[in-house]
Design an enzyme around this catalytic site. Structure first.
Site, PDB file in Angstrom:
ATOM      1  CB  SER A 229      -0.956  -0.027   1.198  1.00 22.70           C
ATOM      2  OG  SER A 229      -1.981   0.933   1.051  1.00 22.70           O
ATOM      3  CD  GLU A 359      -5.568  -4.417  -3.336  1.00 24.13           C
ATOM      4  OE1 GLU A 359      -5.476  -4.063  -2.147  1.00 24.13           O
ATOM      5  OE2 GLU A 359      -4.575  -4.845  -3.978  1.00 24.13           O
ATOM      6  CG  HIS A 453      -5.501  -2.668   1.035  1.00 20.54           C
ATOM      7  ND1 HIS A 453      -4.854  -2.562  -0.170  1.00 20.54           N
ATOM      8  CD2 HIS A 453      -4.937  -1.728   1.835  1.00 20.54           C
ATOM      9  CE1 HIS A 453      -3.947  -1.595  -0.108  1.00 20.54           C
ATOM     10  NE2 HIS A 453      -3.969  -1.092   1.114  1.00 20.54           N
TER      11      HIS A 453
END
Length: 541
Positions: A229, A359, A453
């Site tokens: 990220s 995600e 995610h």
């Protein structure tokens, strides 16, 4: 008495005596700590960590120091032995005071404790200085450029990865948000480094690694930076920074390919001017910013960002995503990422890049228990007469698709940007690129979290047992973690993620689209979702 019976009697009598004469073999306790244990000399002084299950562990080692908005410099040296057994402070940030229970459950956040003097790092190593030079893997945490820390998630612990691959793991804290990315360069030479101070910290950490990691059993000539990220975004930034060249040799970007351009200096300086206005300060009072409280500075900074964003919208300019982050300052970041000069900086750096199937989409309201009719109605609004083609493309890309939600919660934000970064890097004559797509679906909470995610991080670090709330902790998760962690280790060691536990993983090119699908069944596919991405994004990637 028969001879046989006499011998048997002697044996019975002798065995207890033999047992008395033997010492029971003692096993080392899980924690070994104390004077003279895990003690290492660094440039700044001697540090003492501890040994946990055979792994030498050091936490909170200062790698630099810095005044507010100033470039980092070497840390103050010390005499004696510095205890380095617990994590250092994290950068001040907006810490949440409420959470969504079901979303917080799999993450298990540890917010740590805050202090602006936060430039510290942590090291895990199988052995201290010896003849063997081990690959070094430097982890850059997520949280965008505004939050997070090296202690935020249990998956960041480096012990298991160190054990698995005979590698040295380093994790880093650095300055974030307004402390790391406020461009005050318009107000004098003193503040020339303020725009990207948070990234300068990371360069300082890599310089520390170069100068000290051999003492921890690591090879300063074989350093991989990897992050997820925001951490992946930081990896991209360092690939574009001339001052970082030579400090790392391989790069891994996990769900972090969103840095496609850096904020232009002119725009960043508008934010700084708006900040002064919010605080009722004149340019000649700029030094006051170094002494006001973080809380006041942070609040004014958020208002300044909104003010500039609103002004841009009023002028019809795109303002989405304006926030703290890397700045095209002409110095630390002299080029935009797509410029040939920027691409040349990282031409010789092998790249492993990828994202997860879902995600953030599992958290979109109304998707979890949607019916097929509801899913089709949802898709009809987005794709109109292309809806049937979209449904067919989903089934082609993901043959395992069964639930209605599986058609609507596929990520189309990170994945296209991952392909874009890979395409830009995979040019003739450049170092190899390897692509992955993590599709493994977590069984936790009736499968609600899917491949969300951060889901791949416990697999990369081989930390399934530490992250059971996220992964379920089952056998399938452990098997995949073994394969993934070995791939990351292989890449760190050689620049190639191939190992016997996975199918052959060829280099990625924009033509072959070679992508390793990481799941219970690992598969190599060429352009696995090309048609789907074209329909979903409306363009050819």
């Amino acid at each position: 008495m028969k001879v046989k019976e006499i011998l048997l009697s002697l044996i019975v009598l002798t065995l207890p005596l033999l047992a008395i004469g033997q010492t029971k073999k003692e096993t080392a306790p899980p924690i070994v700590a104390g004077k003279g244990i895990a003690t290492v000399s660094t440039e700044s002084g001697t540090v003492r960590g501890y040994i946990h299950n055979g792994t030498f562990t050091f936490k909170g080692i200062p790698y630099a120091k810095a005044e507010r908005f100033m470039a980092p410099s070497k840390p103050d040296s010390w005499t004696g032995v510095r205890s380095s057994m617990s994590y250092g402070p994290v950068c001040p940030m907006d810490i949440t005071t409420t959470v969504n229970d079901e979303i917080e459950f799999p993450f298990h956040h540890d917010w740590g404790y805050t202090n602006e003097n936060c430039l510290s790092l942590n090291v895990w190593t199988p052995h201290l200085t010896d003849a063997k030079k081990r690959p070094v893997m430097v982890w850059l945490h997520g949280g965008g450029f505004t939050g997070g820390s090296s202690v935020e998630l249990p998956s960041y612990d480096g012990e298991n990865l160190t054990k698995k691959g005979d590698v040295v793991i380093v994790t880093v804290n650095h300055r974030l948000n307004i402390l790391g990315f406020l461009d005050l360069s318009a107000y004098g030479e003193k503040y020339k480094s303020s725009a990207n101070a948070g990234l300068l910290d990371l360069v300082a950490a890599l310089q520390w690694v170069k100068q000290n990691i051999a003492q921890f059993g690591g090879d300063p000539g074989n350093v991989t930076i990897f992050g997820q990220s925001g951490g992946g975004g930081k990896v991209t930034c360092l690939m574009n920074a001339p001052s970082a060249k030579g400090l790392f040799h391989k790069a891994i970007v996990q769900s972090g390919s969103y840095i496609t351009n850096f904020t232009e200096r002119e725009l960043a300086q508008k934010v700084s001017a708006a900040l002064l206005n919010e605080l009722h300060l004149q340019p000649n009072q700029i030094d006051s910013l170094q002494t006001i409280s973080y809380e006041r500075l942070n609040a004014a900074g958020k208002k300044a960002l909104r003010h500039v964003s609103d002004g841009m919208k009023a002028e019809g300019l795109p303002a989405f995503g304006l926030g703290w982050g890397p700045i095209h300052d002409g110095n630390f970041l002299p080029y935009q990422p797509t410029e040939p000069a920027a691409m040349a900086l990282s031409k010789d750096i092998p790249l492993l890049v990828g994202s997860t199937k879902n995600e953030f989409t599992p958290f979109v309201p109304g998707t979890r228990d949607i019916t097929m009719d509801g899913a089709k109605a949802n898709l009809q609004k987005k794709y109109g007469d292309k809806t049937e083609a979209y449904l067919a493309a989903v089934k082609k890309a993901y043959p395992e698709t069964v639930k209605p939600s599986d058609y609507i919660d596929i990520d189309f934000n990170f994945r296209p940007l991952t392909v874009r970064q890979a395409n830009g890097k995979a040019v003739p004559g450049a170092a190899p690129v390897y692509m992955y797509l993590f599709t493994w679906q977590s069984p936790v909470l009736d499968g609600a979290y899917k491949a969300m995610h951060c889901m791949e991080i416990p697999f990369v670090f081989d930390n399934i047992s530490r992250c059971e709330e996220m992964t379920g902790g089952g056998q399938e998760a452990h098997i995949l973690a073994d394969k993934m962690s070995r791939a990351w280790i292989a890449f760190a060691r050689t620049g190639n993620p191939n190992h016997k536990g996975l199918p052959n993983w060829p280099q990625y090119t924009s033509e072959n689209g070679a992508t390793m699908i990481l799941d219970n069944v690992n598969q190599m596919k060429n352009n696995p979702d090309k048609e789907l991405l074209q329909i979903a994004t409306g363009k050819s990637l």
